[in-house]
Design an enzyme around this catalytic site. Structure first.
Site, PDB file in Angstrom:
ATOM      1  N   CYS A 106      47.417  37.161  26.123  1.00 33.60           N
ATOM      2  CA  CYS A 106      47.455  36.582  24.596  1.00 33.60           C
ATOM      3  C   CYS A 106      48.420  36.235  23.731  1.00 33.60           C
ATOM      4  O   CYS A 106      49.152  37.199  23.565  1.00 33.60           O
ATOM      5  CB  CYS A 106      46.388  37.260  23.527  1.00 33.60           C
ATOM      6  SG  CYS A 106      44.630  37.697  24.635  1.00 33.60           S
ATOM      7  N   ARG A 119      53.093  32.995  28.948  1.00 30.97           N
ATOM      8  CA  ARG A 119      52.256  34.620  28.565  1.00 30.97           C
ATOM      9  C   ARG A 119      50.621  34.526  29.123  1.00 30.97           C
ATOM     10  O   ARG A 119      50.584  35.695  29.916  1.00 30.97           O
ATOM     11  CB  ARG A 119      52.159  35.095  27.217  1.00 30.97           C
ATOM     12  CG  ARG A 119      53.391  35.068  26.501  1.00 30.97           C
ATOM     13  CD  ARG A 119      52.916  35.133  25.099  1.00 30.97           C
ATOM     14  NE  ARG A 119      51.882  36.646  24.867  1.00 30.97           N
ATOM     15  CZ  ARG A 119      52.822  37.625  24.886  1.00 30.97           C
ATOM     16  NH1 ARG A 119      54.292  37.550  24.253  1.00 30.97           N
ATOM     17  NH2 ARG A 119      51.923  38.664  24.527  1.00 30.97           N
ATOM     18  N   TRP A 172      44.218  35.512  27.037  1.00 32.28           N
ATOM     19  CA  TRP A 172      44.065  35.638  28.936  1.00 32.28           C
ATOM     20  C   TRP A 172      42.916  37.519  28.213  1.00 32.28           C
ATOM     21  O   TRP A 172      42.852  38.281  27.709  1.00 32.28           O
ATOM     22  CB  TRP A 172      44.976  36.740  28.856  1.00 32.28           C
ATOM     23  CG  TRP A 172      45.440  37.235  30.515  1.00 32.28           C
ATOM     24  CD1 TRP A 172      45.486  36.092  30.867  1.00 32.28           C
ATOM     25  CD2 TRP A 172      45.453  38.099  30.648  1.00 32.28           C
ATOM     26  NE1 TRP A 172      45.509  37.027  32.097  1.00 32.28           N
ATOM     27  CE2 TRP A 172      45.569  38.068  32.278  1.00 32.28           C
ATOM     28  CE3 TRP A 172      44.886  39.875  30.356  1.00 32.28           C
ATOM     29  CZ2 TRP A 172      45.402  39.634  33.065  1.00 32.28           C
ATOM     30  CZ3 TRP A 172      44.834  40.707  30.960  1.00 32.28           C
ATOM     31  CH2 TRP A 172      45.524  40.490  32.676  1.00 32.28           C
ATOM     32  N   ASN A 195      45.428  40.120  19.319  1.00 30.64           N
ATOM     33  CA  ASN A 195      46.210  40.764  21.307  1.00 30.64           C
ATOM     34  C   ASN A 195      46.275  41.574  20.708  1.00 30.64           C
ATOM     35  O   ASN A 195      47.068  42.753  20.740  1.00 30.64           O
ATOM     36  CB  ASN A 195      47.491  39.935  21.491  1.00 30.64           C
ATOM     37  CG  ASN A 195      48.419  40.301  22.756  1.00 30.64           C
ATOM     38  OD1 ASN A 195      47.606  40.811  23.166  1.00 30.64           O
ATOM     39  ND2 ASN A 195      49.490  40.528  22.477  1.00 30.64           N
ATOM     40  N   GLY A 196      45.674  42.718  22.201  1.00 24.35           N
ATOM     41  CA  GLY A 196      45.557  43.975  22.193  1.00 24.35           C
ATOM     42  C   GLY A 196      44.205  44.478  22.828  1.00 24.35           C
ATOM     43  O   GLY A 196      43.568  43.562  22.845  1.00 24.35           O
ATOM     44  N   GLU A 236      60.550  44.142  46.046  1.00 22.16           N
ATOM     45  CA  GLU A 236      60.401  42.530  45.153  1.00 22.16           C
ATOM     46  C   GLU A 236      60.578  41.192  45.931  1.00 22.16           C
ATOM     47  O   GLU A 236      59.614  40.397  45.800  1.00 22.16           O
ATOM     48  CB  GLU A 236      61.634  43.061  44.018  1.00 22.16           C
ATOM     49  CG  GLU A 236      61.965  41.558  43.398  1.00 22.16           C
ATOM     50  CD  GLU A 236      61.329  41.343  42.452  1.00 22.16           C
ATOM     51  OE1 GLU A 236      60.533  42.255  42.260  1.00 22.16           O
ATOM     52  OE2 GLU A 236      61.141  40.309  41.267  1.00 22.16           O
ATOM     53  N   LYS A 258      57.255  38.692  45.388  1.00 16.52           N
ATOM     54  CA  LYS A 258      58.027  37.423  44.664  1.00 16.52           C
ATOM     55  C   LYS A 258      56.776  36.653  45.957  1.00 16.52           C
ATOM     56  O   LYS A 258      56.601  35.421  44.939  1.00 16.52           O
ATOM     57  CB  LYS A 258      59.113  36.900  44.967  1.00 16.52           C
ATOM     58  CG  LYS A 258      59.792  37.467  44.118  1.00 16.52           C
ATOM     59  CD  LYS A 258      60.021  36.978  42.206  1.00 16.52           C
ATOM     60  CE  LYS A 258      58.640  37.452  41.634  1.00 16.52           C
ATOM     61  NZ  LYS A 258      59.790  38.737  41.323  1.00 16.52           N
ATOM     62  N   GLU A 305      53.157  36.751  44.740  1.00 13.34           N
ATOM     63  CA  GLU A 305      52.626  36.583  43.205  1.00 13.34           C
ATOM     64  C   GLU A 305      52.559  34.783  43.321  1.00 13.34           C
ATOM     65  O   GLU A 305      50.939  34.912  42.393  1.00 13.34           O
ATOM     66  CB  GLU A 305      53.222  37.374  42.540  1.00 13.34           C
ATOM     67  CG  GLU A 305      54.364  37.009  41.553  1.00 13.34           C
ATOM     68  CD  GLU A 305      54.937  37.750  40.928  1.00 13.34           C
ATOM     69  OE1 GLU A 305      54.998  38.260  39.896  1.00 13.34           O
ATOM     70  OE2 GLU A 305      56.572  37.945  41.101  1.00 13.34           O
ATOM     71  N   HIS A 358      53.687  53.355  61.762  1.00 10.10           N
ATOM     72  CA  HIS A 358      52.755  54.265  61.965  1.00 10.10           C
ATOM     73  C   HIS A 358      51.027  53.780  61.211  1.00 10.10           C
ATOM     74  O   HIS A 358      49.995  54.440  60.368  1.00 10.10           O
ATOM     75  CB  HIS A 358      52.699  55.521  60.524  1.00 10.10           C
ATOM     76  CG  HIS A 358      54.123  56.048  61.216  1.00 10.10           C
ATOM     77  ND1 HIS A 358      53.802  57.116  62.129  1.00 10.10           N
ATOM     78  CD2 HIS A 358      55.488  56.007  60.423  1.00 10.10           C
ATOM     79  CE1 HIS A 358      55.674  57.943  62.206  1.00 10.10           C
ATOM     80  NE2 HIS A 358      55.943  56.492  61.249  1.00 10.10           N
ATOM     81  N   LYS A 393      52.540  36.748  31.648  1.00 10.86           N
ATOM     82  CA  LYS A 393      53.801  37.448  31.429  1.00 10.86           C
ATOM     83  C   LYS A 393      54.540  38.903  30.964  1.00 10.86           C
ATOM     84  O   LYS A 393      54.892  39.716  31.739  1.00 10.86           O
ATOM     85  CB  LYS A 393      54.959  35.784  30.980  1.00 10.86           C
ATOM     86  CG  LYS A 393      56.477  36.664  30.521  1.00 10.86           C
ATOM     87  CD  LYS A 393      57.024  36.924  32.199  1.00 10.86           C
ATOM     88  CE  LYS A 393      58.635  36.903  32.015  1.00 10.86           C
ATOM     89  NZ  LYS A 393      58.755  36.727  33.789  1.00 10.86           N
TER      90      LYS A 393
END
Ligand code: F6R
Length: 635
Positions: free
Chosen positions: A2, A27, A76, A112-113, A508, A512, A515, A531, A630
């Site tokens: 948020c 965000r 969010w 937010n939270g 990474e 990338k 996502e 394996h 974000k």
């Protein structure tokens, strides 16, 4: 996560709030809302699901909400699906379907939270006659303030303080009280919030980007503190309700950092900012020895010096073990750092996901430090890992990009990356800046601990200084990667393999790709694929080998051959001049030659570009991928 904004001044608030929300869009969010005081003492609340443009249209770009004081929010979703009722702001009363309005707007707020004990509080409030219209924990927080405010007939700060004592969880709250027009009240615990002030206006936001167009003078409100904002004036209070003073700080970030500057996406712009981000980050720990300050970047000159950032050689010398704690890409930096620090400085390094570290029994070796890596400095799990380490008496270092963020303020020592604001959800420049800084840290640590001699040290410093130019040349050659991404835009799975630091870089690269292109991909230590996972390789499955560690090259090439035999299209990213490379690989991406310890920082760039172009080829929202935020400020 948020985003919250607030403004009080003497000009129309709604436009400024919408502009601030647009700056916080990066965000991640799924609905948005505004509340503005009308001149007549009434308060108007408007919400819309989906993109911010829906709220902009609904309010005629803010013009339908007159008034010079208001709060805004991008949500969010955590508690309750993303619909208008759950969108913020939330209010004291119930929602009246007949009039599409609220029965009571005595207290209005955005949050937010996460309020952890919201169910218990909701039941209590229901017993006192409160009716809830949403599924959110936020509505409970707002109604809890309302309850104390009305029951005890106390002022806003006292009511907020009572709420703070009662709720468990995290919050950045911006509130308006109908009895106090023109004023905004704020409260914070473990969620980001910054307060800005100019001559006759005051601002509040989740981060500075939302207010940089208006002011650079800010206050970092602390945990369990409250604030009262009037036009051009801010007062802070502790949990007892006593007024406290908080020092004013200045944001040094360039506002341009939060704009696209002609690039189609923030991610592309930020990838192109990597040479400068790495240069500026290294510059902060690079000192001239004999010549002028500018000479530290010239060939053969300059030395690493961490004393200016609070880590003098005596401190480095005393480090006998390290635990690196982080999430996501920052954890990948830790994984890469582990190989370099262990190899150069010869101390044991353990790398932990912050979300795991915080719930395990921590056995810290003697003379250890915990390094917490975080771009935002606000990631909830990383922040908690830092706090737990401190409580256990372990020395902590934060490696953070955002000035004044929670981790930056709470860590014993702080190393800053100088990447500037990063807006695209998928990190690029902050990642490479973090990697550059941990490389520099490893080199100085190794030298101070006498694990490398002076010549080797000088050579490494030289190699580090060449990284920004190498990055520039890599970005210049992006055309081939665009072609590759277009060829594989329809692929189902992709795999990344490597050994040692190359494995960390593969992690990474895989993140990338998935996502932002929503393509399934996995990264494996090259020897591990057979394996189990190799059963997923089919005709044409792309397998990307990262081949920057000379001593491990032949081993990884054999693993790539195993994939090729099973039909894979094998791609290699390498700095090696080895005939095996051309012989075995279907597609080779070359990176500039540099010392193997630091080659990961270059190898990641083609992988970032691959993710970017795959997302573009699939017509996706590169900068704001679905479901992601974000800054992950909840656990
Ligand atoms: C991926 C990405 C995330 C972050 C992670 C930690 O591109 O950006 O995986 O790295 O959420 O965030 P910070 O570094 O802010 O703690």
């Amino acid at each position: 996560m948020c985003g919250i904004v607030g403004f009080t001044g003497h000009r129309p608030a709604a436009g400024i709030l919408l502009e601030g929300l647009a700056k916080l869009e990066y965000r991640g969010y799924d609905s948005a809302g505004l509340a503005v005081y009308g001149g007549d003492g009434s308060v108007h609340v408007v919400k819309a699901t989906g993109k911010l443009k829906n709220l902009i249209e609904k309010t005629d770009n803010g013009r339908s909400l007159p008034g010079s004081c208001g709060i805004g929010h991008t949500r969010w979703a955590t508690h309750g699906e993303p619909n208008e009722k759950n969108a913020h702001p939330h209010v004291s009363g119930g929602f009246r379907e007949d009039s599409s309005d609220y029965s009571d707007t005595a207290v209005i707020g955005v949050h937010n939270g996460i309020i952890e004990n919201y169910e218990e509080l909701r039941e209590k409030l229901q017993r006192h006659g409160y009716v809830f219209y949403s599924d959110t924990d936020t509505e409970v927080a707002i109604k809890t303030v309302d309850y104390y405010y009305k029951k005890y007939k106390i002022g806003p700060i006292d009511a907020i303080n009572r709420m703070m004592v009662r709720v468990r969880g995290s919050y950045a709250l911006a509130l308006m009280f109908q009895d106090y027009p023109g004023e905004i009240y704020a409260a914070r615990k473990d969620s980001p919030m910054i307060i800005g002030v100019s001559d006759d206006e005051s601002f509040l936001a989740s981060d500075a980007t939302a207010m940089l167009g208006y002011t650079r003078e800010v206050y970092y409100i602390g945990n369990l503190q409250a604030a009262r904002l009037l036009p051009g004036e801010v007062h802070f209070f502790d949990l007892n309700g006593d007024e406290i003073s908080i020092p004013k700080a200045e944001v040094t970030w360039d506002e341009k950092g939060a704009e696209k500057n002609g690039y189609e996406h923030f991610m592309m712009k930020e990838m192109h900012e990597q040479p400068e981000a790495v240069r500026a980050t290294l510059d902060s720990v690079l000192r001239e020895e004999r010549m002028s300050p500018a000479a530290k970047w010239s060939f053969g000159a300059g030395t690493l010096d961490f004393s200016g950032v609070g880590l003098p050689d005596e401190y480095l010398e005393s480090i006998d073990a390290m635990t690196i704690v982080a999430c996501g890409s920052a954890w990948h930096v830790g994984m890469a750092a582990q190989y370099v620090i262990e190899e150069l400085a010869e101390i044991p390094v353990r790398v932990e996901l912050a979300s795991e570290y915080r719930y395990r029994k921590i056995l810290s070796p003697a003379n250890a430090v915990v390094l917490v890596i975080s771009q935002s400095g606000e990631t909830a799990d990383s922040l908690e890992a830092l706090r737990i380490s401190k409580q256990m008496g372990i020395r902590t270092i934060g490696l953070v990009n955002v000035e004044g963020s929670s981790i930056a303020r709470e860590a014993d020592k702080i190393l800053y990356t100088k990447a500037g604001p990063e807006i695209a959800v998928a990190t690029t420049k902050a990642y490479t800046a973090q990697l550059a800084l941990v490389y520099a840290f490893a080199v100085r640590l190794a030298f101070v601990k006498k694990k490398i001699d002076e010549d080797t040290y000088r050579k490494y410093v030289q190699e580090l200084k060449s990284l920004p130019d190498h990055l520039t040349s890599l970005l210049d050659g992006k055309g081939r990667i665009q072609w590759l991404a277009a060829k594989y835009a329809g692929t189902k799975d992709a795999f990344f393999i490597g050994r040692g630091q190359d494995y960390a870089i593969g992690l990474e690269g895989s993140l990338k790709l998935k996502e932002i292109s929503y393509m399934h991909s996995e990264a494996y230590a090259a020897g591990e694929l057979k394996h189990g996972t190799i059963s997923l390789i089919e005709d044409g499955t792309p397998v990307i080998g990262i081949l920057t560690q000379e001593r491990l090259l032949e081993k990884t090439i054999s693993n790539l051959k195993e994939c090729k035999t099973r039909g894979a299209y094998v791609i290699g990213i390498t700095n090696a001049e080895n005939p095996l490379v051309e012989e075995c690989l279907d597609f080779v991406l070359r990176i500039p030659a540099t010392d193997d310890h630091f080659a990961g920082l270059l190898a990641v760039v083609p992988l970032q570009l691959l993710g970017y172009y795959s997302s573009v080829s699939r017509g996706l929202d590169v900068d704001k991928p679905r479901n992601l935020a974000k800054s992950v400020t909840v656990e």
